[in-house]
Motif scaffolding. Structure first.
Motif, PDB file in Angstrom:
ATOM      1  N   GLY A 150       1.500   2.074  -3.504  1.00  0.00           N
ATOM      2  CA  GLY A 150       0.358   2.215  -4.391  1.00  0.00           C
ATOM      3  C   GLY A 150      -0.299   0.921  -4.826  1.00  0.00           C
ATOM      4  O   GLY A 150      -1.157   0.931  -5.716  1.00  0.00           O
ATOM      5  N   PHE A 151       0.082  -0.195  -4.203  1.00  0.00           N
ATOM      6  CA  PHE A 151      -0.508  -1.490  -4.550  1.00  0.00           C
ATOM      7  C   PHE A 151      -1.464  -1.921  -3.443  1.00  0.00           C
ATOM      8  O   PHE A 151      -1.131  -1.863  -2.257  1.00  0.00           O
ATOM      9  CB  PHE A 151       0.592  -2.548  -4.714  1.00  0.00           C
ATOM     10  CG  PHE A 151       0.062  -3.939  -4.961  1.00  0.00           C
ATOM     11  CD1 PHE A 151      -0.164  -4.394  -6.239  1.00  0.00           C
ATOM     12  CD2 PHE A 151      -0.200  -4.793  -3.893  1.00  0.00           C
ATOM     13  CE1 PHE A 151      -0.645  -5.680  -6.470  1.00  0.00           C
ATOM     14  CE2 PHE A 151      -0.680  -6.080  -4.110  1.00  0.00           C
ATOM     15  CZ  PHE A 151      -0.913  -6.521  -5.398  1.00  0.00           C
ATOM     16  N   ASP A 152      -2.644  -2.398  -3.825  1.00  0.00           N
ATOM     17  CA  ASP A 152      -3.634  -2.831  -2.848  1.00  0.00           C
ATOM     18  C   ASP A 152      -4.307  -4.096  -3.369  1.00  0.00           C
ATOM     19  O   ASP A 152      -4.934  -4.090  -4.437  1.00  0.00           O
ATOM     20  CB  ASP A 152      -4.677  -1.730  -2.632  1.00  0.00           C
ATOM     21  CG  ASP A 152      -5.650  -2.037  -1.496  1.00  0.00           C
ATOM     22  OD1 ASP A 152      -5.726  -3.205  -1.058  1.00  0.00           O
ATOM     23  OD2 ASP A 152      -6.340  -1.094  -1.048  1.00  0.00           O
ATOM     24  N   ASP A 209      -7.881  -3.693  -4.373  1.00  0.00           N
ATOM     25  CA  ASP A 209      -8.202  -2.748  -5.455  1.00  0.00           C
ATOM     26  C   ASP A 209      -7.464  -3.156  -6.732  1.00  0.00           C
ATOM     27  O   ASP A 209      -6.318  -2.751  -6.960  1.00  0.00           O
ATOM     28  CB  ASP A 209      -7.799  -1.334  -5.045  1.00  0.00           C
ATOM     29  CG  ASP A 209      -8.190  -0.299  -6.088  1.00  0.00           C
ATOM     30  OD1 ASP A 209      -8.750  -0.678  -7.147  1.00  0.00           O
ATOM     31  OD2 ASP A 209      -7.932   0.900  -5.861  1.00  0.00           O
ATOM     32  N   THR A 212      -7.490  -2.167  -9.605  1.00  0.00           N
ATOM     33  CA  THR A 212      -7.039  -1.098 -10.491  1.00  0.00           C
ATOM     34  C   THR A 212      -5.609  -0.675 -10.181  1.00  0.00           C
ATOM     35  O   THR A 212      -4.986   0.047 -10.971  1.00  0.00           O
ATOM     36  CB  THR A 212      -7.961   0.129 -10.403  1.00  0.00           C
ATOM     37  OG1 THR A 212      -7.875   0.698  -9.081  1.00  0.00           O
ATOM     38  CG2 THR A 212      -9.406  -0.241 -10.702  1.00  0.00           C
ATOM     39  N   THR A 213      -5.083  -1.096  -9.035  1.00  0.00           N
ATOM     40  CA  THR A 213      -3.711  -0.728  -8.654  1.00  0.00           C
ATOM     41  C   THR A 213      -2.680  -1.757  -9.115  1.00  0.00           C
ATOM     42  O   THR A 213      -1.477  -1.521  -8.986  1.00  0.00           O
ATOM     43  CB  THR A 213      -3.588  -0.571  -7.125  1.00  0.00           C
ATOM     44  OG1 THR A 213      -3.765  -1.860  -6.491  1.00  0.00           O
ATOM     45  CG2 THR A 213      -4.627   0.397  -6.582  1.00  0.00           C
ATOM     46  N   TRP A 214      -3.117  -2.882  -9.638  1.00  0.00           N
ATOM     47  CA  TRP A 214      -2.190  -3.981  -9.907  1.00  0.00           C
ATOM     48  C   TRP A 214      -1.298  -3.738 -11.120  1.00  0.00           C
ATOM     49  O   TRP A 214      -0.097  -4.021 -11.079  1.00  0.00           O
ATOM     50  CB  TRP A 214      -2.960  -5.286 -10.089  1.00  0.00           C
ATOM     51  CG  TRP A 214      -3.741  -5.720  -8.888  1.00  0.00           C
ATOM     52  CD1 TRP A 214      -3.688  -5.200  -7.629  1.00  0.00           C
ATOM     53  CD2 TRP A 214      -4.720  -6.769  -8.847  1.00  0.00           C
ATOM     54  NE1 TRP A 214      -4.561  -5.856  -6.797  1.00  0.00           N
ATOM     55  CE2 TRP A 214      -5.202  -6.819  -7.523  1.00  0.00           C
ATOM     56  CE3 TRP A 214      -5.229  -7.653  -9.796  1.00  0.00           C
ATOM     57  CZ2 TRP A 214      -6.174  -7.738  -7.123  1.00  0.00           C
ATOM     58  CZ3 TRP A 214      -6.190  -8.575  -9.410  1.00  0.00           C
ATOM     59  CH2 TRP A 214      -6.659  -8.618  -8.085  1.00  0.00           C
ATOM     60  N   ARG A 242       0.820  -1.208   0.000  1.00  0.00           N
ATOM     61  CA  ARG A 242       0.000   0.000   0.000  1.00  0.00           C
ATOM     62  C   ARG A 242       0.853   1.256   0.000  1.00  0.00           C
ATOM     63  O   ARG A 242       0.489   2.269  -0.585  1.00  0.00           O
ATOM     64  CB  ARG A 242      -0.952  -0.027   1.195  1.00  0.00           C
ATOM     65  CG  ARG A 242      -2.083  -1.036   1.025  1.00  0.00           C
ATOM     66  CD  ARG A 242      -3.097  -0.957   2.138  1.00  0.00           C
ATOM     67  NE  ARG A 242      -4.216  -1.866   1.896  1.00  0.00           N
ATOM     68  CZ  ARG A 242      -5.238  -2.024   2.717  1.00  0.00           C
ATOM     69  NH1 ARG A 242      -5.283  -1.319   3.853  1.00  0.00           N
ATOM     70  NH2 ARG A 242      -6.205  -2.866   2.425  1.00  0.00           N
ATOM     71  N   ARG A 272      -0.056  -1.203 -12.560  1.00  0.00           N
ATOM     72  CA  ARG A 272       1.068  -0.272 -12.388  1.00  0.00           C
ATOM     73  C   ARG A 272       2.282  -0.984 -11.796  1.00  0.00           C
ATOM     74  O   ARG A 272       3.427  -0.709 -12.184  1.00  0.00           O
ATOM     75  CB  ARG A 272       0.635   0.872 -11.465  1.00  0.00           C
ATOM     76  CG  ARG A 272       1.740   1.879 -11.155  1.00  0.00           C
ATOM     77  CD  ARG A 272       1.249   2.944 -10.208  1.00  0.00           C
ATOM     78  NE  ARG A 272       2.319   3.823  -9.769  1.00  0.00           N
ATOM     79  CZ  ARG A 272       2.195   4.741  -8.831  1.00  0.00           C
ATOM     80  NH1 ARG A 272       1.015   4.921  -8.241  1.00  0.00           N
ATOM     81  NH2 ARG A 272       3.205   5.501  -8.489  1.00  0.00           N
ATOM     82  N   SER A 273       2.050  -1.909 -10.856  1.00  0.00           N
ATOM     83  CA  SER A 273       3.157  -2.647 -10.254  1.00  0.00           C
ATOM     84  C   SER A 273       3.687  -3.744 -11.165  1.00  0.00           C
ATOM     85  O   SER A 273       4.885  -4.036 -11.181  1.00  0.00           O
ATOM     86  CB  SER A 273       2.719  -3.264  -8.918  1.00  0.00           C
ATOM     87  OG  SER A 273       2.453  -2.270  -7.951  1.00  0.00           O
TER      88      SER A 273
END
Length: 280
Positions: A45-47, A50, A52-54, A42, A56-57
């Protein structure tokens, strides 16, 4: 060998739970192996909750270490790990290593979800962490001088999380060697929780006792501490299974992967005591 080293140097690995018990050690082990590490938590920016955050990582990475934040056997873990694995494969991140729990029947569905994703997968099934005594909710009980826990007198091959991290790092970097394989990792000897607490007591120089209770009573206590009723009920089921003696045997997983013996619980206890872990 040179080609493998070059490939490792150019690899980027995503580490979920990067600040957690295993993830933080996987970060260190992966960097020591020459990998570029992309922490996924978190704070970065990874959750897990959620999706929608995956992306990006994951985007642009070569591999990922997956650890679900609550319990790998929880229904949400099965859904989350499966969905993330499918997204990872869709983004070209095929090499996935999942931390699972040795002997936990509830975790099999999550393992199956990983395998069904099309990933080049490895499952690392770990025994009870030695560091559960030094990091997390059990620490305060030990500091107060008594561990109340639903483990009876069952014996467990407690594994050092540093060994889990080292095994995961090898699985990530060994090419095809561990693809499609499940590796069970344990410590080098069996100890009951009473014996483990006695070793902590000796290492810390403090009187610490162990009091076994039924899993159902422990669940009621968790509910009293504010753990949601559904989660407490799930944990009761996990404890009733994991701590019934099914795991009271050793494996050679650490030695087979790392070429050395696993770290001993006594060494862990002395190191943690020297850091003042159980001081009041």
């Amino acid at each position: 060998m040179a080609d493998n080293a070059a490939k490792t140097q150019n690899m980027t690995v995503v580490v979920t739970g990067a600040s957690g018990r295993t993830g933080s050690r996987v970060v260190r082990a992966a960097r020591a192996a020459g990998l570029a590490v992309r922490p996924a938590s978190r704070a970065h920016g990874f959750d897990w909750e959620d999706p929608t955050t995956w992306a990006r990582s994951l985007r642009g990475a070569d591999a990922a270490y997956l650890v679900y934040p609550s319990d790998v056997g929880a229904p949400a873990a099965t859904e989350g790990v499966g969905a993330l694995a499918r997204e990872a494969v869709g983004l070209g991140v095929r090499r996935l290593v999942l931390l699972s729990a040795r002997g936990e029947e509830q975790a099999l569905a999550t393992e199956a979800a990983l395998k069904a994703s099309g990933a080049d997968w490895t499952v690392v099934r770990a025994a009870w962490f030695a560091q559960n005594f030094s990091e997390g909710p059990l620490v305060e009980e030990l500091r107060r001088g008594e561990l109340v826990f639903p483990a009876g007198e069952v014996r467990e091959p407690f594994v050092d999380v540093r060994d889990i991290a080292d095994v995961a790092a090898v699985a990530l970097t060994a090419g095809e060697r561990y693809v499609g394989r499940t590796v069970e990792v344990t410590g080098p000897r069996l100890l009951s929780f009473r014996e483990a607490v006695a070793e902590i007591s000796a290492a810390s120089g403090r009187e610490v006792s162990y009091t076994p209770v039924p899993a159902r009573a422990y669940g009621e206590a968790l509910a009293g501490f504010g753990v949601p009723a559904e989660e407490a009920e799930f944990l009761v089921g996990v404890f009733e299974g994991l701590l019934d003696g099914r795991n009271a045997h050793l494996t050679d997983g650490v030695r087979r992967v790392l070429g050395r013996a696993p770290r001993d619980f006594g060494d862990f206890a002395r190191e943690a005591a020297a850091l003042g872990t159980w001081k009041v």
